[in-house]
Design a protein around this motif. Structure first.
Motif, PDB file in Angstrom:
ATOM      1  N   LEU A  89      30.955  62.419  66.906  1.00 32.69           N
ATOM      2  CA  LEU A  89      30.702  61.195  66.251  1.00 32.69           C
ATOM      3  C   LEU A  89      31.087  60.039  67.060  1.00 32.69           C
ATOM      4  O   LEU A  89      30.625  58.976  67.233  1.00 32.69           O
ATOM      5  CB  LEU A  89      31.512  61.017  64.807  1.00 32.69           C
ATOM      6  N   ALA A  90      32.161  60.134  67.766  1.00 35.44           N
ATOM      7  CA  ALA A  90      32.702  59.324  68.529  1.00 35.44           C
ATOM      8  C   ALA A  90      32.126  59.005  69.719  1.00 35.44           C
ATOM      9  O   ALA A  90      31.957  57.803  70.233  1.00 35.44           O
ATOM     10  CB  ALA A  90      34.142  59.678  68.973  1.00 35.44           C
ATOM     11  N   ASN A  91      31.164  59.916  70.488  1.00 36.95           N
ATOM     12  CA  ASN A  91      30.413  59.655  71.478  1.00 36.95           C
ATOM     13  C   ASN A  91      29.037  59.079  71.248  1.00 36.95           C
ATOM     14  O   ASN A  91      28.236  58.693  72.316  1.00 36.95           O
ATOM     15  CB  ASN A  91      30.625  61.073  72.441  1.00 36.95           C
ATOM     16  N   THR A  92      28.784  59.073  70.019  1.00 41.89           N
ATOM     17  CA  THR A  92      27.355  58.850  69.713  1.00 41.89           C
ATOM     18  C   THR A  92      27.255  57.493  68.771  1.00 41.89           C
ATOM     19  O   THR A  92      26.263  56.985  68.743  1.00 41.89           O
ATOM     20  CB  THR A  92      26.463  59.834  68.993  1.00 41.89           C
ATOM     21  N   MET A  93      28.349  57.158  68.068  1.00 39.99           N
ATOM     22  CA  MET A  93      28.284  56.001  67.311  1.00 39.99           C
ATOM     23  C   MET A  93      29.173  54.662  67.651  1.00 39.99           C
ATOM     24  O   MET A  93      29.957  54.909  68.398  1.00 39.99           O
ATOM     25  CB  MET A  93      28.709  56.513  65.996  1.00 39.99           C
ATOM     26  N   SER A  94      28.991  53.810  67.159  1.00 42.96           N
ATOM     27  CA  SER A  94      29.544  52.424  67.119  1.00 42.96           C
ATOM     28  C   SER A  94      30.189  52.193  65.768  1.00 42.96           C
ATOM     29  O   SER A  94      29.655  52.496  64.598  1.00 42.96           O
ATOM     30  CB  SER A  94      28.840  51.391  67.736  1.00 42.96           C
ATOM     31  N   SER A  95      31.178  51.248  65.769  1.00 42.09           N
ATOM     32  CA  SER A  95      31.798  50.804  64.585  1.00 42.09           C
ATOM     33  C   SER A  95      30.766  50.302  63.550  1.00 42.09           C
ATOM     34  O   SER A  95      29.994  49.484  63.871  1.00 42.09           O
ATOM     35  CB  SER A  95      33.174  49.716  64.720  1.00 42.09           C
ATOM     36  N   GLY A  96      30.945  50.851  62.205  1.00 39.98           N
ATOM     37  CA  GLY A  96      29.724  50.197  61.386  1.00 39.98           C
ATOM     38  C   GLY A  96      28.518  50.977  61.278  1.00 39.98           C
ATOM     39  O   GLY A  96      27.747  50.470  60.448  1.00 39.98           O
ATOM     40  N   ASP A  97      28.249  52.004  62.147  1.00 38.91           N
ATOM     41  CA  ASP A  97      26.973  52.545  62.415  1.00 38.91           C
ATOM     42  C   ASP A  97      26.993  53.331  60.731  1.00 38.91           C
ATOM     43  O   ASP A  97      27.774  53.818  60.396  1.00 38.91           O
ATOM     44  CB  ASP A  97      26.723  53.562  63.428  1.00 38.91           C
ATOM     45  N   ARG A  98      25.454  53.468  60.664  1.00 43.25           N
ATOM     46  CA  ARG A  98      25.274  54.354  59.228  1.00 43.25           C
ATOM     47  C   ARG A  98      24.546  55.485  59.587  1.00 43.25           C
ATOM     48  O   ARG A  98      23.827  55.705  60.577  1.00 43.25           O
ATOM     49  CB  ARG A  98      24.383  53.440  58.328  1.00 43.25           C
ATOM     50  N   VAL A  99      25.125  56.573  58.935  1.00 41.21           N
ATOM     51  CA  VAL A  99      24.635  58.106  59.180  1.00 41.21           C
ATOM     52  C   VAL A  99      24.263  58.415  57.821  1.00 41.21           C
ATOM     53  O   VAL A  99      24.911  58.373  56.944  1.00 41.21           O
ATOM     54  CB  VAL A  99      25.690  58.893  60.109  1.00 41.21           C
ATOM     55  N   LEU A 100      23.308  59.622  57.681  1.00 37.04           N
ATOM     56  CA  LEU A 100      23.023  60.341  56.713  1.00 37.04           C
ATOM     57  C   LEU A 100      23.730  61.548  56.394  1.00 37.04           C
ATOM     58  O   LEU A 100      23.440  62.343  57.818  1.00 37.04           O
ATOM     59  CB  LEU A 100      21.629  60.357  56.606  1.00 37.04           C
ATOM     60  N   MET A 101      24.214  62.037  55.726  1.00 39.96           N
ATOM     61  CA  MET A 101      24.898  63.434  55.723  1.00 39.96           C
ATOM     62  C   MET A 101      24.386  64.183  54.280  1.00 39.96           C
ATOM     63  O   MET A 101      24.041  63.483  53.387  1.00 39.96           O
ATOM     64  CB  MET A 101      26.546  63.297  55.740  1.00 39.96           C
ATOM     65  N   PHE A 102      24.436  65.483  54.346  1.00 40.76           N
ATOM     66  CA  PHE A 102      23.980  66.346  53.242  1.00 40.76           C
ATOM     67  C   PHE A 102      25.158  66.930  52.909  1.00 40.76           C
ATOM     68  O   PHE A 102      25.884  67.758  53.438  1.00 40.76           O
ATOM     69  CB  PHE A 102      22.978  67.085  53.559  1.00 40.76           C
ATOM     70  N   GLU A 103      25.545  67.044  51.597  1.00 41.57           N
ATOM     71  CA  GLU A 103      26.735  67.690  50.993  1.00 41.57           C
ATOM     72  C   GLU A 103      26.338  69.164  50.606  1.00 41.57           C
ATOM     73  O   GLU A 103      25.574  69.468  49.567  1.00 41.57           O
ATOM     74  CB  GLU A 103      27.364  66.929  49.709  1.00 41.57           C
ATOM     75  N   THR A 104      26.810  70.071  51.337  1.00 40.16           N
ATOM     76  CA  THR A 104      26.521  71.553  51.058  1.00 40.16           C
ATOM     77  C   THR A 104      27.804  72.085  50.760  1.00 40.16           C
ATOM     78  O   THR A 104      27.724  73.346  49.988  1.00 40.16           O
ATOM     79  CB  THR A 104      25.915  72.108  52.147  1.00 40.16           C
ATOM     80  N   GLY A 105      28.976  71.595  50.768  1.00 39.77           N
ATOM     81  CA  GLY A 105      30.147  72.242  50.454  1.00 39.77           C
ATOM     82  C   GLY A 105      31.149  71.649  50.907  1.00 39.77           C
ATOM     83  O   GLY A 105      31.170  70.305  51.237  1.00 39.77           O
ATOM     84  N   HIS A 106      32.547  72.108  50.767  1.00 38.86           N
ATOM     85  CA  HIS A 106      33.742  71.588  51.353  1.00 38.86           C
ATOM     86  C   HIS A 106      33.854  70.939  52.759  1.00 38.86           C
ATOM     87  O   HIS A 106      34.288  70.139  53.103  1.00 38.86           O
ATOM     88  CB  HIS A 106      34.680  72.744  51.060  1.00 38.86           C
ATOM     89  N   PHE A 107      33.063  71.782  53.794  1.00 37.62           N
ATOM     90  CA  PHE A 107      33.464  71.363  54.976  1.00 37.62           C
ATOM     91  C   PHE A 107      32.459  70.009  55.253  1.00 37.62           C
ATOM     92  O   PHE A 107      32.664  69.146  56.258  1.00 37.62           O
ATOM     93  CB  PHE A 107      32.973  72.445  56.089  1.00 37.62           C
ATOM     94  N   ALA A 108      31.126  70.094  54.912  1.00 38.80           N
ATOM     95  CA  ALA A 108      30.247  68.674  54.831  1.00 38.80           C
ATOM     96  C   ALA A 108      31.135  67.641  54.157  1.00 38.80           C
ATOM     97  O   ALA A 108      30.866  66.559  54.695  1.00 38.80           O
ATOM     98  CB  ALA A 108      29.092  68.913  54.039  1.00 38.80           C
ATOM     99  N   THR A 109      31.818  68.038  53.242  1.00 40.28           N
ATOM    100  CA  THR A 109      32.622  66.986  52.547  1.00 40.28           C
ATOM    101  C   THR A 109      33.891  66.428  53.515  1.00 40.28           C
ATOM    102  O   THR A 109      33.998  65.102  53.459  1.00 40.28           O
ATOM    103  CB  THR A 109      33.183  67.425  51.258  1.00 40.28           C
ATOM    104  N   LEU A 110      34.618  67.152  54.223  1.00 38.37           N
ATOM    105  CA  LEU A 110      35.526  67.061  55.304  1.00 38.37           C
ATOM    106  C   LEU A 110      35.018  66.122  55.985  1.00 38.37           C
ATOM    107  O   LEU A 110      35.583  64.946  56.823  1.00 38.37           O
ATOM    108  CB  LEU A 110      36.244  68.131  55.655  1.00 38.37           C
ATOM    109  N   TRP A 111      33.761  66.414  56.837  1.00 34.96           N
ATOM    110  CA  TRP A 111      33.016  65.641  57.845  1.00 34.96           C
ATOM    111  C   TRP A 111      32.597  64.296  57.453  1.00 34.96           C
ATOM    112  O   TRP A 111      32.799  63.439  58.158  1.00 34.96           O
ATOM    113  CB  TRP A 111      31.632  66.629  58.273  1.00 34.96           C
ATOM    114  N   HIS A 112      32.321  64.196  55.908  1.00 36.82           N
ATOM    115  CA  HIS A 112      32.032  62.833  55.529  1.00 36.82           C
ATOM    116  C   HIS A 112      33.378  62.122  55.565  1.00 36.82           C
ATOM    117  O   HIS A 112      33.146  60.899  55.987  1.00 36.82           O
ATOM    118  CB  HIS A 112      31.468  62.832  54.221  1.00 36.82           C
ATOM    119  N   LYS A 113      34.382  62.578  55.311  1.00 39.73           N
ATOM    120  CA  LYS A 113      35.728  61.802  54.997  1.00 39.73           C
ATOM    121  C   LYS A 113      36.252  61.620  56.526  1.00 39.73           C
ATOM    122  O   LYS A 113      36.482  60.176  56.594  1.00 39.73           O
ATOM    123  CB  LYS A 113      36.822  62.937  54.567  1.00 39.73           C
ATOM    124  N   MET A 114      35.787  62.253  57.473  1.00 34.35           N
ATOM    125  CA  MET A 114      36.321  61.950  58.921  1.00 34.35           C
ATOM    126  C   MET A 114      35.408  60.678  59.374  1.00 34.35           C
ATOM    127  O   MET A 114      35.909  59.750  60.204  1.00 34.35           O
ATOM    128  CB  MET A 114      35.779  62.974  59.935  1.00 34.35           C
TER     129      MET A 114
END
Length: 405
Positions: A78-103
C-alpha cells in the motif's frame, strides 16, 4: 526460565494453517554460520534467491524480499502504490481481509469494503461480479486499487484471482490489482504474471515451510510506475532502493541472513519436486480432510466447493458446541495444535492445516486426534473420519512423478 521444548515424547503436531512445521533440512541450512551481508558470497546468494523466488510466484518481474512478517508486506504494497486520501476497493472474505482494511485506514487510505452479509459472507470467496459492478460505477476512476485475499486463512476459502482480473478488465478500469497470497503461495495455484496481478503479497511461514520473518512483494511494471507517483511516507519499505541494491544481490539494509539460507533451501526443495507436483499434493490432502469431515457429518466452513482451500479446512461445530473448548481438549490430550476460529467465526469452528512439510500419515494422525477429542467433548459424530480419509488416500495415490517428503 521459559521452556519452549516442553512437549511429551514424540513430535508436537503443529496443524495450524501457519506457521507450518519447518523441515529438518531447512533448520540445518539456517544453522550455518552467518556471513558478511556486503561480501561476495552473499551477493551470489542474493542473486540466486531472487531468481528462484520468481519461479514460485510464476513471474518474470521483480520480487522484493523483506525481513518482516506478512503484515509488513501488506504495508509495503500500500505504501509504495498509494498516496494520502487515495480510495481503494477491498473485499471482505474473512479476518485477514478485515485486518488489511484496518491497516489501510491507519495509512490514511480510504478503503471501500464490499462484502456478503454477516457470518455467512465469510463462507464464500471474492465475488468478482460485485467488483466489476462497483468499478463500472466509478466512471471517474477514483478507486486506485482492488485489494483481495487469495487464500483466506481464517475461513479456508481460496478465491478466484483470474476472475477478479477479468472483472477489472471488463469494467475498463485502470485500478491496480493487489493480492494477498500469504498463506496460498507454494500451496495453492498462483500465477502473478498470467493473472495480471500488480502487487502480490506473501510470507515465509506457510507453504514455503520457513519460520516467520520473511515477506514478499512481487511487482508488475505498472506497480513500479505507480510507486514513482506514490506520496505515502516510506523508508524501510521503499521499493526503489531495494530494487537498485537487488541488481547485485544485496539489500540497502541488513537482511535476515540465516532465514535467507533457509529460504534458499526451501526453494530448492520446491523446485526439485516441481511446483505443479507440490500443488497437486496439497489439493489431494485437502480432499482427504474434507472426506473425513463429511464422514463425521459436520459442516465445512467454506460453502462453495469451487473455492475449497488446499491449504486448510475449517470444521464447523454443531450448534451449542464451543469450538475453542474442543480445541483445548485436543491440545491437552493429544499434543495437537489446531487453528482457532477468528473474528465472526470465533467459537464456531476450528481449522486444520494441511500444508507444507506434511504427508498422509501426518494427516491421519491429525484427524485421529480431532476425532478422539471431539468424542471426549461430547460431539456426536456420524462416522469415522479417519477411516474415510484412509480410504480416500488409498484410492487416490499421488500422480506419477509427484513425491512427498
Amino acid at each position: 526460565m521459559l521452556k519452549l521444548n516442553f512437549h511429551p515424547s514424540g513430535r508436537h503436531f503443529l496443524q495450524i494453517p501457519g506457521p507450518s512445521p519447518v523441515p529438518d533440512r531447512i533448520l540445518r541450512a539456517m544453522s550455518l554460520p552467518t556471513i558478511d551481508h556486503r561480501g561476495p558470497e552473499f551477493g551470489a546468494l542474493g542473486l540466486e534467491l531472487l531468481s528462484k523466488i520468481q519461479k514460485i510466484f510464476k513471474t518474470e518481474n521483480p520480487v522484493i524480499i523483506y525481513p518482516a512478517s506478512g503484515t509488513g508486506a501488506w504495508e509495503a504494497a500500500l505504501a509504495n502504490t498509494m498516496s494520502s486520501g487515495d480510495r481503494v476497493l477491498m473485499f471482505e472474505t474473512g479476518h485477514f481481509a478485515t485486518l488489511w482494511h484496518k491497516m489501510a485506514l491507519r495509512l490514511d487510505i480510504q478503503p471501500e469494503f464490499l462484502s456478503l452479509p454477516g457470518y455467512e459472507g465469510w463462507r464464500q470467496g471474492v465475488q468478482a461480479d460485485m467488483i466489476e459492478a462497483r468499478l463500472k460505477e466509478d466512471t471517474g476512476h477514483e478507486l486506485k486499487a482492488v485489494c483481495v485475499v487469495h487464500n483466506e486463512t481464517s475461513t479456508g476459502v481460496t478465491s478466484d484471482i483470474a476472475a477478479v482480473r477479468k472483472a477489472i478488465d471488463a469494467a475498463g478500469h485502470p485500478a491496480l490489482l493487489i493480492v494477498d497470497t500469504i498463506s496460498g503461495l507454494a500451496s495453492a495455484d498462483f500465477r502473478h504474471d498470467e493473472w495480471g496481478v500488480d502487487v502480490t503479497v506473501s510470507g515465509s511461514q506457510k507453504g514455503l515451510m520457513l519460520p516467520p520473518g520473511i515477506s514478499f512483494n512481487a511487482l508488475s511494471p505498472k506497480a513500479i510506475e505507480a510507486s514513482k507517483r506514490s506520496t505515502l511516507p516510506k523508508s524501510f519499505w521503499a521499493w526503489d532502493e531495494i530494487l537498485e541494491a537487488n541488481k547485485n544481490g544485496y539489500w540497502p539494509y541488513t537482511p535476515s541472513t540465516n532465514l535467507l539460507y533457509g529460504l534458499n533451501e526451501a526453494l530448492d526443495m520446491l523446485l526439485d519436486e516441481g511446483i505443479d507436483n507440490v500443488l497437486a499434493r496439497h489439493q489431494r490432502w485437502g480432499a482427504g480432510v474434507r472426506a473425513a469431515i463429511e464422514a463425521w457429518g459436520l459442516e465445512i466452513q467454506c460453502q462453495d466447493p469451487a473455492v475449497y482451500s488446499p491449504v486448510l479446512t475449517g470444521v464447523v461445530m454443531p450448534e451449542g458446541v464451543d469450538a475453542d473448548a474442543v480445541r483445548k481438549i485436543i491440545y491437552e490430550r493429544f499434543d495437537l495444535s489446531l487453528g482457532m476460529g477468528l473474528g465472526k467465526a470465533k467459537g464456531k469452528m476450528f481449522r486444520i492445516g494441511h500444508l507444507g512439510d506434511c504427508n498422509d500419515l501426518t494427516l491421519i494422525a491429525t484427524l485421529g486426534g480431532c476425532e478422539a477429542g471431539m468424542k471426549l467433548a461430547g460431539v456426536k459424530l456420524k462416522g469415522s473420519g479417519v477411516l474415510a480419509a484412509l480410504d480416500y488416500f488409498a484410492a487416490n495415490p499421488l500422480n506419477a512423478g509427484a513425491t512427498e517428503r
